[in-house]
Design a protein around this motif. Structure first.
Motif, short mmCIF file in Angstrom:
data_model
loop_
_atom_site.label_atom_id
_atom_site.label_comp_id
_atom_site.label_asym_id
_atom_site.label_seq_id
_atom_site.Cartn_x
_atom_site.Cartn_y
_atom_site.Cartn_z
N UNK A 153 105.34 27.22 -25.24
CA UNK A 153 105.03 27.47 -26.64
C UNK A 153 106.32 27.87 -27.37
N UNK A 154 106.46 27.33 -28.57
CA UNK A 154 107.56 27.72 -29.46
C UNK A 154 106.96 27.84 -30.85
N UNK A 155 106.85 29.08 -31.33
CA UNK A 155 106.20 29.30 -32.62
C UNK A 155 104.75 28.88 -32.56
N UNK A 156 104.34 27.96 -33.45
CA UNK A 156 102.97 27.44 -33.45
C UNK A 156 102.80 26.16 -32.66
N UNK A 157 103.88 25.69 -32.05
CA UNK A 157 103.86 24.41 -31.33
C UNK A 157 103.70 24.65 -29.82
N UNK A 158 102.82 23.89 -29.21
CA UNK A 158 102.60 23.97 -27.76
C UNK A 158 102.80 22.59 -27.16
N UNK A 159 103.59 22.52 -26.10
CA UNK A 159 103.80 21.27 -25.37
C UNK A 159 103.27 21.43 -23.96
N UNK A 160 102.55 20.42 -23.49
CA UNK A 160 101.98 20.41 -22.14
C UNK A 160 102.81 19.49 -21.25
N UNK A 161 102.90 19.84 -19.98
CA UNK A 161 103.53 18.92 -19.04
C UNK A 161 102.62 17.71 -18.84
N UNK A 162 103.21 16.56 -18.60
CA UNK A 162 102.43 15.34 -18.34
C UNK A 162 102.09 15.20 -16.85
N UNK A 163 102.59 16.10 -16.03
CA UNK A 163 102.34 16.06 -14.59
C UNK A 163 100.95 16.62 -14.30
N UNK A 164 100.20 15.96 -13.42
CA UNK A 164 98.87 16.43 -13.03
C UNK A 164 99.03 17.61 -12.06
N UNK A 165 98.99 18.82 -12.59
CA UNK A 165 99.26 20.01 -11.79
C UNK A 165 98.17 20.28 -10.75
N UNK A 166 96.94 19.89 -11.03
CA UNK A 166 95.87 20.09 -10.04
C UNK A 166 96.17 19.32 -8.75
N UNK A 167 96.70 18.12 -8.87
CA UNK A 167 97.09 17.35 -7.68
C UNK A 167 98.27 18.00 -6.98
N UNK A 168 99.19 18.55 -7.75
CA UNK A 168 100.38 19.15 -7.17
C UNK A 168 100.02 20.37 -6.33
N UNK A 169 99.08 21.20 -6.78
CA UNK A 169 98.79 22.45 -6.06
C UNK A 169 97.68 22.33 -5.03
N UNK A 170 97.03 21.17 -4.94
CA UNK A 170 95.91 21.00 -4.03
C UNK A 170 96.29 21.40 -2.60
N UNK A 171 95.59 22.39 -2.05
CA UNK A 171 95.81 22.82 -0.68
C UNK A 171 97.01 23.74 -0.46
N UNK A 172 97.76 24.06 -1.50
CA UNK A 172 98.90 24.96 -1.33
C UNK A 172 98.41 26.40 -1.28
N UNK A 173 98.94 27.18 -0.36
CA UNK A 173 98.38 28.51 -0.13
C UNK A 173 98.96 29.60 -1.03
N UNK A 174 100.17 29.43 -1.51
CA UNK A 174 100.78 30.50 -2.33
C UNK A 174 101.25 29.96 -3.68
#
Length: 196
Positions: free
Chosen positions: A113-134
């Protein structure tokens, strides 16, 4: 869990020394890893840089992995240095890292976030963290230089001339009891962003 992840996870759990020689051999895309320097007097080191130091010491690092370490904790200088390196390298993936002293797990930031603007990553984070323990997803990048850097890089990635993707990983203080698992998760994050 996908077939891609089964073998590396087996290697990390069953034969921890094996990944030190062959863990990152399969890189397909150019990846830039960034870390920060310290900024407060009590800090001996920055855990983001400690983690990248450990990664850089692994045998058989692919040439497609580049490090930009110890960025200054400065709202203007850190983004400027990172954006200059991105312009030079034209990486496919930018994996920015910063220290989060109050967190216990690796946290991948979903947005900046910068001021009123929010940018999201285009990477599918749910797939990235699937099964990771920490590792978990965070929606709060910290309102400090980490978020300023992340916002600047996401802004560049969202431009029509960029093919790059970016994620930001906050790293907790590294201790003897968490180092191996955090390193194992981080190596899987690198591998997964390379394949997704």
């Amino acid at each position: 869990m996908t077939g891609i992840d089964r073998v590396p996870l087996f290697i990390v759990v069953i034969a921890p020394n094996y990944y030190k020689t062959s863990r990152l051999v399969f890189m397909r895309r150019k990846i830039l890893l960034t870390s920060f320097d310290t900024w407060l007097p009590h800090q001996i080191s920055n855990s983001s840089d400690d983690l990248l130091e450990r990664v850089s010491q692994l045998d058989c690092l692919p040439s497609s992995l580049t490090f930009l370490r110890k960025l200054p904790v400065d709202f203007e200088l850190a983004p400027a240095l990172a954006l200059a390196k991105i312009e030079e390298l034209q990486p496919d993936i930018i994996l920015c890292c910063g220290m989060a002293e109050g967190r216990e797990k690796l946290t991948i930031e979903s947005r900046a976030v910068c001021g009123n603007d929010t940018l999201q990553t285009s990477v599918d984070l749910e797939k990235i963290i699937l099964g990771l323990s920490v590792t978990e997803i965070s929606h709060e990048a910290g309102k400090f230089v980490c978020e300023a850097l992340y916002y600047s890089v996401l802004n560049l990635c969202s431009s029509s001339c960029s093919q790059s993707q970016c994620i930001f990983v906050h790293v907790p203080i590294l201790k003897d009891e968490n180092l191996e698992q955090i390193l194992a998760d981080f190596l899987l994050i690198i591998r997964r962003v390379d394949f997704f």
